[in-house]
Design a protein around this motif. Structure first.
Motif, PDB file in Angstrom:
ATOM      1  N   GLU A  68       0.828  -1.220   0.000  1.00 15.23           N
ATOM      2  CA  GLU A  68       0.000   0.000   0.000  1.00 15.23           C
ATOM      3  C   GLU A  68       0.859   1.266   0.000  1.00 15.23           C
ATOM      4  O   GLU A  68       0.591   2.200  -0.751  1.00 15.23           O
ATOM      5  N   ALA A  87      -7.157   3.510 -14.844  1.00 13.33           N
ATOM      6  CA  ALA A  87      -7.626   2.430 -13.982  1.00 13.33           C
ATOM      7  C   ALA A  87      -7.675   1.092 -14.711  1.00 13.33           C
ATOM      8  O   ALA A  87      -7.911   0.072 -14.078  1.00 13.33           O
ATOM      9  N   VAL A  97      -8.005   5.047 -10.277  1.00 12.66           N
ATOM     10  CA  VAL A  97      -7.361   3.860  -9.737  1.00 12.66           C
ATOM     11  C   VAL A  97      -8.442   2.787  -9.620  1.00 12.66           C
ATOM     12  O   VAL A  97      -9.573   3.087  -9.232  1.00 12.66           O
ATOM     13  N   ASN A  98      -8.116   1.539  -9.962  1.00 13.59           N
ATOM     14  CA  ASN A  98      -9.113   0.474  -9.833  1.00 13.59           C
ATOM     15  C   ASN A  98      -9.054  -0.160  -8.448  1.00 13.59           C
ATOM     16  O   ASN A  98      -8.114   0.068  -7.683  1.00 13.59           O
ATOM     17  N   ASP A  99     -10.076  -0.973  -8.142  1.00 17.61           N
ATOM     18  CA  ASP A  99     -10.128  -1.669  -6.848  1.00 17.61           C
ATOM     19  C   ASP A  99     -10.328  -3.170  -7.056  1.00 17.61           C
ATOM     20  O   ASP A  99     -10.979  -3.852  -6.272  1.00 17.61           O
ATOM     21  N   ARG A 104      -5.769  -2.096  -4.918  1.00 18.25           N
ATOM     22  CA  ARG A 104      -5.749  -0.931  -5.811  1.00 18.25           C
ATOM     23  C   ARG A 104      -4.806  -1.202  -6.960  1.00 18.25           C
ATOM     24  O   ARG A 104      -3.815  -1.914  -6.805  1.00 18.25           O
ATOM     25  N   THR A 120      -1.836  -3.626  -5.695  1.00  9.87           N
ATOM     26  CA  THR A 120      -1.592  -4.025  -4.312  1.00  9.87           C
ATOM     27  C   THR A 120      -2.082  -5.438  -4.023  1.00  9.87           C
ATOM     28  O   THR A 120      -1.775  -5.979  -2.956  1.00  9.87           O
TER      29      THR A 120
END
Length: 127
Positions: A68, A87, A97-99, A104, A120
């Motif tokens: 992170e 993203a 940013v994507n999740d 992320r 991450t």
């Protein structure tokens, strides 16, 4: 010995510019010359062997799993350089940013046009 990835060749128009970019943006040690490459070593001892090519550079995708704090640091350096990030790998969602997989992720390009990804959580890691 178990099978491990040792290195991959990263073709570049300007190997010094690309190797320096990778090391600086990812927060890695300076590249080391090992003819005919400039070697950027990752934390897991995998090497990116940057090689100058004449003519069109075949672009690739290089994904980096980071923590992170490293994600924030890398994305901060991308922003400081005024680089566009996305993203998604198709570059349809700029500045986002994507999740995915509960982590992320973001994509940006190096000077040779390679699609770089920081994430991450590893792809498919739904723990």
């Amino acid at each position: 010995m178990a099978v491990q990835l040792n290195h991959t060749i990263v073709p570049a128009r300007d190997e010094e510019e690309t190797a320096r970019f990778l090391a600086e943006v990812l927060g890695l040690p300076a590249p080391v010359r090992s003819e005919p490459f400039l070697v950027v070593r990752l934390a897991n001892d995998v090497a990116l062997d940057v090689l100058r090519v004449d003519g069109p550079v075949p672009t690739g995708h290089y994904a980096f799993l980071v923590g992170e704090e490293e994600f924030d640091a890398v994305l901060g350096r991308v922003r400081e350089r005024g680089l566009t990030y996305w993203a998604d790998p198709f570059h349809r969602h700029p500045g986002r940013v994507n999740d995915w997989s509960g982590g992320r992720g973001a994509y940006f390009e190096d000077p040779s046009g390679h699609n770089l990804e920081i994430m991450t959580r590893a792809s498919g890691d739904n723990r």
